[in-house]
Design a protein around this motif. Structure first.
Motif, PDB file in Angstrom:
ATOM      1  N   LYS A 483      53.516   1.691  40.052  1.00  0.00           N
ATOM      2  CA  LYS A 483      53.040   1.632  38.672  1.00  0.00           C
ATOM      3  C   LYS A 483      51.959   2.677  38.434  1.00  0.00           C
ATOM      4  N   ALA A 487      52.135   5.629  35.733  1.00  0.00           N
ATOM      5  CA  ALA A 487      51.118   5.773  34.699  1.00  0.00           C
ATOM      6  C   ALA A 487      50.568   7.191  34.669  1.00  0.00           C
ATOM      7  N   HIS A 490      53.690   9.742  33.739  1.00  0.00           N
ATOM      8  CA  HIS A 490      54.481   9.571  32.512  1.00  0.00           C
ATOM      9  C   HIS A 490      53.715   8.883  31.386  1.00  0.00           C
ATOM     10  N   LEU A 491      53.123   7.724  31.656  1.00  0.00           N
ATOM     11  CA  LEU A 491      52.584   6.908  30.574  1.00  0.00           C
ATOM     12  C   LEU A 491      51.352   7.530  29.929  1.00  0.00           C
ATOM     13  N   ARG A 494      52.166  10.656  27.802  1.00  0.00           N
ATOM     14  CA  ARG A 494      52.939  10.309  26.612  1.00  0.00           C
ATOM     15  C   ARG A 494      52.086   9.618  25.560  1.00  0.00           C
ATOM     16  N   GLN A 495      51.226   8.686  25.960  1.00  0.00           N
ATOM     17  CA  GLN A 495      50.396   7.975  25.002  1.00  0.00           C
ATOM     18  C   GLN A 495      49.304   8.862  24.411  1.00  0.00           C
ATOM     19  N   VAL A 526      56.416  -1.935  33.327  1.00  0.00           N
ATOM     20  CA  VAL A 526      55.205  -1.191  32.994  1.00  0.00           C
ATOM     21  C   VAL A 526      54.904  -1.220  31.493  1.00  0.00           C
ATOM     22  N   ARG A 527      55.520  -2.146  30.739  1.00  0.00           N
ATOM     23  CA  ARG A 527      55.277  -2.172  29.307  1.00  0.00           C
ATOM     24  C   ARG A 527      53.841  -2.567  28.965  1.00  0.00           C
ATOM     25  N   GLU A 530      51.539   0.216  29.727  1.00  0.00           N
ATOM     26  CA  GLU A 530      51.567   1.263  28.707  1.00  0.00           C
ATOM     27  C   GLU A 530      50.814   0.828  27.459  1.00  0.00           C
ATOM     28  N   ARG A 531      50.910  -0.459  27.087  1.00  0.00           N
ATOM     29  CA  ARG A 531      50.152  -0.930  25.932  1.00  0.00           C
ATOM     30  C   ARG A 531      48.654  -0.821  26.168  1.00  0.00           C
ATOM     31  N   ILE A 533      47.142   1.333  28.168  1.00  0.00           N
ATOM     32  CA  ILE A 533      46.804   2.760  28.110  1.00  0.00           C
ATOM     33  C   ILE A 533      46.759   3.222  26.657  1.00  0.00           C
ATOM     34  N   ALA A 534      47.645   2.708  25.824  1.00  0.00           N
ATOM     35  CA  ALA A 534      47.628   3.061  24.409  1.00  0.00           C
ATOM     36  C   ALA A 534      46.339   2.599  23.742  1.00  0.00           C
TER      37      ALA A 534
END
Length: 555
Positions: A483, A487, A490-491, A494-495, A526-527, A530-531, A533-534
């Motif tokens: 994970k 992160a 990619h994550l 992207r965020q 990893v949803r 990602e939230r 990180i957003a």
């Protein structure tokens, strides 16, 4: 005897079918040739009326004929004798009895005045019979032969079609002059309605004749255009598209047959719109168009690694398929089913596979689908019918060999409209999908070159017959180290880009991402990560805007 929706006038003869027990008892006590009092009910829905449910004015009748029927009812022929007023009801011997007073027509008008009123009523009645198709012409002649004014008036009232309460109020009129006046007004209203009805029928008949004439002239015009080589531009364009479109011979023959049918159909007919929509679908679907596969294993491996961390088993399986395709030239696509918890990258993996192979990508969500027509399409028996989601997806792809992702296959439902999972058997069976039958097209469509990938969160909800056709690839989820790598690679980029922040302009503390991972996420995917990180990206965006505002105020 109570009557439903029937008012019997004096000096008139009426057949009735009697079935209620109380009414049958009354007829039996009166006997054939005996006298009987008939009274209309206030509410025809009452099955066993009591005195309060009956009108107080009725007619004494003679039972002229009585015939029993096999089903237990009795057919009687009643002749009205005189109207009476009921003064008192009594029950005796299982039937309802009444004490009555005579209620004759009492009038102070002269016989000449009554005769004038009667002649006007009879004249209106003759016109009514001429326009009313349900009455034979002989009825008007029979009314004229009646001797007295009262007999003629009651004979007319007995044959005029009016509401039940209107006929009862006529029977209750105290004088013959008021009876004739009410009857004349009633006939005048009925004649107005019949005249309006006749006018509407003439207009409809005229519209039908005009439509037939327009159709005939349009067909003549088409014939003239064909003779002059000036066929309709739109249909000529359709014919050119069918000729230019690369499609199998059976499909071309079907399209040409529909085009010939469209030429014979009037432009205003709904069938023309149905045929035109069908031809549009035939021309929009890919029949031979395809993309060339990129058979470079090293490039495909690099793209899969670039888009996804880990998932080695899935990547190996896809690379094996690519190698077999490079050697064989053609290969029926594998029926892969990616099974794993939410957020493990099943849907995005299908998109990466299409990118690695150089194919078009189509995604169809099956979550909550309960209607079999969503898969097989609707039959072209009504306006608004359309193909199912499979054919719609092929139209969007525009090629016969896309990567087709069937998302959430474990969330299909079933109800009285059919079983969508059973309809998918034909789509996902390598022995059948080369001739997939959609109810809208009614033409076999070849799906053998499509690479189908399905996704599911659990195998338990997939029917056994459907699961037997799938090659299961499990995505068990990510450990914390994976994970963290996802992160960072990619994550986070992207965020940050999604929130208008350049990734290289942000420096993360060493413990920031591990702290978010340990404290706020406990999922297999990893949803949630990602939230989180957003949320951090939004905080950074807010701080930068605040700093920019402070700097602007200092200037």
């Amino acid at each position: 005897m109570p009557l439903r929706d029937v008012v019997l006038f004096p000096w008139s003869v009426m057949p009735l079918l009697v079935g209620r027990a109380a009414s049958l008892a009354a007829i039996d006590q009166a006997g054939e040739g005996g006298l009987l009092l008939v009274v209309a009910q206030r509410d025809p829905e009452v099955g066993e009326p009591r005195p309060a449910d009956l009108h107080r004015t009725g007619t004494v009748v003679r039972v002229r004929q009585r015939v029993s029927t096999p089903n237990g009812t009795v057919r009687v022929l009643l002749e009205g004798l005189a109207r009476v007023r009921i003064t008192r009801f009594s029950a005796r011997s299982g039937s309802l009895r009444a004490t009555v007073d005579p209620f004759p027509f009492v009038d102070s008008d002269t016989p000449a005045s009554l005769e004038v009123l009667a002649r006007r009523v009879v004249s209106q009645f003759e016109e009514y019979v001429a326009q009313q198709r349900r009455l034979p012409a002989e009825v008007a002649s029979l009314v004229q032969t009646e001797g007295s004014v009262a007999r003629r008036a009651c004979a007319v009232a007995a044959h005029v079609g009016a509401q039940h309460d209107v006929r009862q109020s006529l029977l209750e009129e105290p004088s013959l002059s008021s009876f004739l006046t009410r009857l004349s007004d009633l006939l005048r209203g009925e004649l107005d309605l019949l005249g309006l009805e006749r006018k509407l029928e003439d207009e409809v008949r005229g519209a039908v004749v005009r439509n037939q004439r327009e159709f005939f002239l349009n067909e003549q015009l088409k014939a003239i255009h064909r003779e002059l080589g000036q066929d309709d531009d739109d249909l000529a364009d359709l014919e050119a598209q069918i000729a230019a479109k690369a499609m199998p011979d059976p499909v071309r023959e079907r399209a040409q047959r529909e085009l010939r049918k469209l030429r014979r159909t009037p432009a205003s007919s709904p069938e023309g719109a149905v045929a035109r929509n069908f031809l549009d679908w035939i021309l929009a679907l890919p029949w031979t168009e395809r993309t060339d596969d990129v058979l470079d294993l090293a490039r495909a491996r690099a793209m899969l690694d670039e888009d996804h961390h880990g998932l080695d088993e899935v990547k190996e399986r896809l690379l094996d398929y690519l190698a077999a395709l490079a050697l064989a030239g053609t290969l029926s696509g594998p029926l892969l089913c990616l099974v794993g918890p939410p957020g493990t990258g099943k849907t995005s993996l299908g998109r990466s596979v299409a990118r690695a192979l150089g194919r078009k990508f189509v995604r169809v969500s099956l979550g909550g689908v309960r209607d079999e027509a969503e898969i097989r399409g609707h039959r072209r028996t009504y306006i608004g019918a359309m193909p199912g989601r499979i054919i719609q997806g092929m139209r969007r792809a525009g090629v016969v060999n896309p990567v087709f992702l069937l998302d959430e296959v474990d969330k299909l439902g079933a109800d009285w409209r059919g079983d969508p999972a059973a309809a998918l058997l034909e789509v996902l069976d390598a022995e059948q999908h080369n001739a997939f039958s959609d109810h809208y097209l009614e033409i076999d469509y070849d799906l053998s070159q499509v690479l189908f990938i399905t996704t599911a969160n659990s195998l338990n909800n997939i029917p056994e017959a459907l699961r037997d056709r799938l090659e299961i690839l499990r995505l068990p989820g990510y450990v914390d180290q994976e994970k963290l790598e996802i992160a960072r690679a990619h994550l986070v980029p992207r965020q940050l880009r999604a929130h208008g922040i350049a990734p290289e302009s942000v420096t993360w503390e060493p413990d920031a991402l591990p702290g978010i991972l340990r404290r706020y996420t406990r999922e297999a995917g990893v949803r949630e990560l990602e939230r989180r990180i957003a949320r951090v990206a939004r905080k950074i965006a807010r701080r930068r805007l605040a700093d920019a505002a402070v700097a602007a105020s200092d200037i």
